[in-house]
Design a protein around this motif. Structure first.
Motif: not given
Length: 233
Positions: A118-135
């Protein structure tokens, strides 16, 4: 009847090999279908497979291995639910929405991201990640370290997430821009202290320069995570 079967086959093939970005407003549930465009390695100039307009919801789709391009772009607030990346190309998803906007990632998974998920560019914004899996990933999340007109704050919250084979760190945030990562109930396969790093603070810069790593941090303003929030499995 034959013509209906043929039409279904054509639609399935087009869903797998579509070349253009799909823009979504409202809610789009793919019902588990596989969709892809192309992949040009780590090229940052390639287009996303999906663009989500403000308020859009993308559900239950698999981004095809070798064809996930720049993944999903969220232009405002959006929800990415039950989405799976069979193989991340450049980034899985990028938050471009600005102040007060939130990208919600609910469930889903990602495999084989050589850099970040996940890449976060937007200033003043939020990313919420729940129940995710990555390998097999470099990082799960990175707040942009050298975007044009860079600044902050950017916020991320991670909960009930399970990771394996993380080569760099779970998250990276720019403490000088006021970024905040809040991490709870994180499981990492074979985790030992420092391997991988969980929350790394950076000194963010403007485009044309490279950010400076300030190292892994615990219980700071930017890295809101305690060692008890991270367990091994």
């Amino acid at each position: 009847m034959y013509s209906k079967l043929l039409l279904g086959l054509v639609l399935t093939i087009s869903a797998l090999t579509a070349s253009a970005t799909t823009t979504i407003s409202g809610t789009k549930d793919y019902g588990g279908a596989t969709v892809g465009t192309s992949c040009d390695g780590q090229s940052e100039s390639q287009q996303p497979v999906f663009v989500l307009k403000d308020g859009a919801v993308l559900k239950n789709v698999v981004l095809k291995a070798g064809a996930a391009a720049d993944g999903v772009h969220c232009l405002g607030s959006c929800t990415i639910q039950g989405v799976k990346w069979a193989d991340v190309c450049e980034d899985a998803a990028t938050m471009k929405g600005g102040s007060g906007k939130t990208m919600n990632v609910v469930g889903g998974s990602a495999y084989k991201a050589s850099d970040k998920v996940f890449q976060h560019n937007g200033i003043g914004s939020t990313i919420k990640i729940s129940g995710f899996a990555a390998d097999t990933i470099g990082k799960l999340y990175r707040s942009c370290g050298n975007c044009s007109s860079n600044g902050g704050p950017r916020k991320v919250s991670i909960s009930s997430t399970k990771l394996a084979n993380v080569s760099a760190s779970v998250v990276g945030v720019n403490s000088n821009f006021g970024d905040v990562a809040t991490i709870r109930t994180l499981q990492i396969k074979g985790y030992k202290s420092g391997s991988p790093k969980v929350c790394v603070e950076y000194k963010g810069v403007q485009k044309g320069s490279e950010p400076t790593s300030l190292g892994e941090k615990w219980n700071t303003t930017a890295c809101n995570v305690s060692k008890t929030d991270v367990t091994s499995y």
